[in-house]
Design a protein around this motif. Structure first.
Motif, short mmCIF file in Angstrom:
data_model
loop_
_atom_site.label_atom_id
_atom_site.label_comp_id
_atom_site.label_asym_id
_atom_site.label_seq_id
_atom_site.Cartn_x
_atom_site.Cartn_y
_atom_site.Cartn_z
N UNK A 28 -12.05 14.05 7.56
CA UNK A 28 -11.03 14.53 6.63
C UNK A 28 -10.11 15.52 7.33
N UNK A 29 -10.66 16.41 8.13
CA UNK A 29 -9.82 17.37 8.82
C UNK A 29 -8.94 16.69 9.87
N UNK A 30 -9.43 15.62 10.48
CA UNK A 30 -8.59 14.85 11.40
C UNK A 30 -7.34 14.33 10.68
N UNK A 31 -7.51 13.90 9.44
CA UNK A 31 -6.35 13.43 8.67
C UNK A 31 -5.39 14.58 8.38
N UNK A 32 -5.94 15.73 8.05
CA UNK A 32 -5.12 16.92 7.81
C UNK A 32 -4.35 17.28 9.08
N UNK A 33 -5.04 17.28 10.22
CA UNK A 33 -4.37 17.60 11.49
C UNK A 33 -3.27 16.61 11.82
N UNK A 34 -3.50 15.34 11.54
CA UNK A 34 -2.47 14.33 11.79
C UNK A 34 -1.24 14.58 10.94
N UNK A 35 -1.46 14.92 9.70
CA UNK A 35 -0.37 15.24 8.79
C UNK A 35 0.35 16.51 9.23
N UNK B 123 -2.28 29.48 8.09
CA UNK B 123 -3.28 29.82 9.11
C UNK B 123 -4.14 31.00 8.65
N UNK B 124 -3.51 32.01 8.05
CA UNK B 124 -4.25 33.18 7.56
C UNK B 124 -5.29 32.77 6.52
N UNK B 125 -4.99 31.78 5.73
CA UNK B 125 -5.94 31.34 4.71
C UNK B 125 -7.17 30.71 5.36
N UNK B 126 -6.97 29.92 6.41
CA UNK B 126 -8.11 29.40 7.17
C UNK B 126 -8.89 30.56 7.80
N UNK C 125 -10.58 24.14 -0.55
CA UNK C 125 -9.55 25.12 -0.88
C UNK C 125 -8.53 25.26 0.24
N UNK C 126 -8.98 25.44 1.48
CA UNK C 126 -8.02 25.67 2.56
C UNK C 126 -7.15 24.44 2.80
N UNK C 127 -7.70 23.27 2.63
CA UNK C 127 -6.92 22.04 2.83
C UNK C 127 -5.87 21.88 1.72
N UNK C 128 -6.28 22.03 0.48
CA UNK C 128 -5.32 21.87 -0.62
C UNK C 128 -4.27 22.97 -0.57
N UNK C 129 -4.68 24.15 -0.17
CA UNK C 129 -3.75 25.27 -0.02
C UNK C 129 -2.69 24.93 1.03
N UNK C 130 -3.13 24.35 2.14
CA UNK C 130 -2.19 23.95 3.19
C UNK C 130 -1.17 22.94 2.66
N UNK C 131 -1.62 21.97 1.90
CA UNK C 131 -0.69 20.95 1.38
C UNK C 131 0.29 21.54 0.37
N UNK C 132 -0.17 22.49 -0.40
CA UNK C 132 0.73 23.16 -1.34
C UNK C 132 1.88 23.82 -0.58
#
Length: 156
Positions: A8-15, A51-54, A126-133
């Protein structure tokens, strides 16, 4: 679950890579230009906030690391943002290695000086959805600056 979180994080990184490549087309002045209509004010600030949220949730709260949060001023251009997210990627790898097998075990975390419990899967989500927001805000802000946003969805 460890392999699912990594995938899942690989998909986030690709995006995110698509977003950062797009940000390379934005002028240095526009990258840092503040606009009070957008939460953190600039594309740069929004990226640092992501980044701060992560750093906060995965690094400080889950991994119990002493985190030196990245300041807005530490990122002056898109190259700096790429470097910042390379560090975030390492943090996520450490988080997944530490909690990928105990993803439903509650951890003590603190939010606004209030202690509560959250499991690693919830923190990761949370950190992933926060990033997309905030990625959506970055794309909207860039449109206001005269750029044509690209598709940064996982499904594109």
């Amino acid at each position: 679950m460890e392999s699912i979180m990594s995938l899942q994080y690989d998909w986030v990184r690709g995006s995110r890579e698509v977003l950062l490549q797009y940000c390379e087309t934005i002028s240095a002045a526009d990258f840092c230009q503040e606009n009070s209509s957008f939460g953190r004010g600039s594309i740069r600030n929004l990226l640092v906030h992501i980044a701060n949220t992560y750093e906060f949730w995965l690094g400080e709260q889950a991994l119990q690391k002493e985190v030196a949060f990245t300041s807005y001023e530490a990122v002056q251009n898109i190259k700096d943002a790429w470097l910042l997210f390379q560090e975030i990627d390492k943090l996520v790898e450490e988080f997944v290695a530490s909690f990928g097998r105990s993803y439903l075990t509650n951890l003590e975390v603190s939010i606004n000086d209030t202690s509560t419990k959250a499991n690693p899967l919830k923190l990761f989500t949370h950190v992933i959805t926060h990033e997309y927001h905030h990625k959506g805000q970055i794309l909207s802000l860039s449109r206001h600056l005269g750029y044509v946003p690209v598709d940064t969805d996982i499904m594109r």
